[in-house]
Scaffold this active site. Structure first.
Site, PDB file in Angstrom:
ATOM      1  N   HIS A 181       3.232   3.583   6.400  1.00  0.00           N
ATOM      2  CA  HIS A 181       2.584   3.004   7.584  1.00  0.00           C
ATOM      3  C   HIS A 181       3.591   2.207   8.390  1.00  0.00           C
ATOM      4  CE1 HIS A 181       2.093   0.383   4.081  1.00  0.00           C
ATOM      5  NE2 HIS A 181       2.220  -0.639   4.906  1.00  0.00           N
ATOM      6  N   VAL A 201       0.866  -1.187   0.000  1.00  0.00           N
ATOM      7  CA  VAL A 201       0.000   0.000   0.000  1.00  0.00           C
ATOM      8  C   VAL A 201       0.902   1.236   0.000  1.00  0.00           C
ATOM      9  CG1 VAL A 201      -1.793   1.269   1.235  1.00  0.00           C
ATOM     10  CG2 VAL A 201      -1.794  -1.234   1.280  1.00  0.00           C
TER      11      VAL A 201
HETATM   12  P1  5GP Z   1       2.548  -3.351   3.420  1.00  0.00           P
HETATM   13  O1  5GP Z   1       2.613  -4.680   2.744  1.00  0.00           O
HETATM   14  O2  5GP Z   1       2.257  -2.248   2.429  1.00  0.00           O
HETATM   15  O3  5GP Z   1       3.725  -3.043   4.311  1.00  0.00           O
HETATM   16  O4  5GP Z   1       1.328  -3.421   4.434  1.00  0.00           O
HETATM   17  C1  5GP Z   1       0.027  -3.226   4.029  1.00  0.00           C
HETATM   18  C2  5GP Z   1      -0.847  -3.892   5.062  1.00  0.00           C
HETATM   19  O5  5GP Z   1      -2.167  -3.431   4.868  1.00  0.00           O
HETATM   20  C3  5GP Z   1      -0.871  -5.415   4.965  1.00  0.00           C
HETATM   21  O6  5GP Z   1      -0.431  -5.993   6.188  1.00  0.00           O
HETATM   22  C4  5GP Z   1      -2.337  -5.740   4.672  1.00  0.00           C
HETATM   23  O7  5GP Z   1      -2.800  -6.890   5.335  1.00  0.00           O
HETATM   24  C5  5GP Z   1      -3.050  -4.479   5.156  1.00  0.00           C
HETATM   25  N1  5GP Z   1      -4.273  -4.186   4.440  1.00  0.00           N
HETATM   26  C6  5GP Z   1      -4.475  -4.253   3.100  1.00  0.00           C
HETATM   27  N2  5GP Z   1      -5.724  -3.890   2.803  1.00  0.00           N
HETATM   28  C7  5GP Z   1      -6.337  -3.581   3.988  1.00  0.00           C
HETATM   29  C8  5GP Z   1      -7.646  -3.139   4.314  1.00  0.00           C
HETATM   30  O8  5GP Z   1      -8.516  -2.930   3.461  1.00  0.00           O
HETATM   31  N3  5GP Z   1      -7.913  -2.927   5.618  1.00  0.00           N
HETATM   32  C9  5GP Z   1      -6.974  -3.137   6.608  1.00  0.00           C
HETATM   33  N4  5GP Z   1      -7.346  -2.906   7.872  1.00  0.00           N
HETATM   34  N5  5GP Z   1      -5.726  -3.556   6.320  1.00  0.00           N
HETATM   35  C10 5GP Z   1      -5.410  -3.772   5.027  1.00  0.00           C
END
Ligand code: 5GP
Length: 112
Positions: A98, A94
């Site tokens: 974060h 995403v």
């Molecule tokens: P990244 O992989 O970018 O470091 O972390 C993105 C996180 O966002 C992942 O752990 C994934 O599970 C979480 N995530 C993706 N879509 C959603 C969503 O619609 N709602 C929530 N609460 N978490 C999400």
């Protein structure tokens, strides 16, 4: 176009919030990798950590200190992990900065 996390912050997509203030929010990850897996997200849609500039210094500090506050609030004690994935090859899916706040079970190292 809004990022997924901007839509969550705007309550256009549901999420379980555990904390919010004027600079950031924290909500539960939809696909938790541990009993406690929260995402701490600045309201400012920085793409990733490497997009931050000196202007964001206070915001980045705020996120770190808020992580400790939320960890205490959620009963994680002194044992938890903060993760920032920077870039797709590092697992970022995403494109909105974060912090993953993970805990609630023993955590191994290295993580990957
Ligand atoms: P990244 O992989 O970018 O470091 O972390 C993105 C996180 O966002 C992942 O752990 C994934 O599970 C979480 N995530 C993706 N879509 C959603 C969503 O619609 N709602 C929530 N609460 N978490 C999400």
């Amino acid at each position: 176009m809004k990022t997924l996390f901007e839509k969550i912050i705007a309550r256009e997509i549901p999420a379980t919030f555990v904390y919010e203030d004027e600079l950031c929010v924290a909500f539960r990850d939809i696909n938790p990798c541990a009993p406690m897996h929260l995402l701490l997200v600045p309201r400012k849609p920085l793409v990733q950590l490497s997009s931050a500039t000196a202007e964001d210094q206070a915001l980045l500090g705020h996120l770190m200190l808020t992580a400790t506050k939320v960890a205490a609030q959620e009963g994680l004690g002194e044992a938890y992990r903060l993760v920032v994935n920077n870039g797709a090859a590092a697992g970022m899916s995403v494109p909105h900065l974060h912090l993953h706040l993970i805990g609630g079970r023993p955590l191994k190292w290295p993580p990957a």
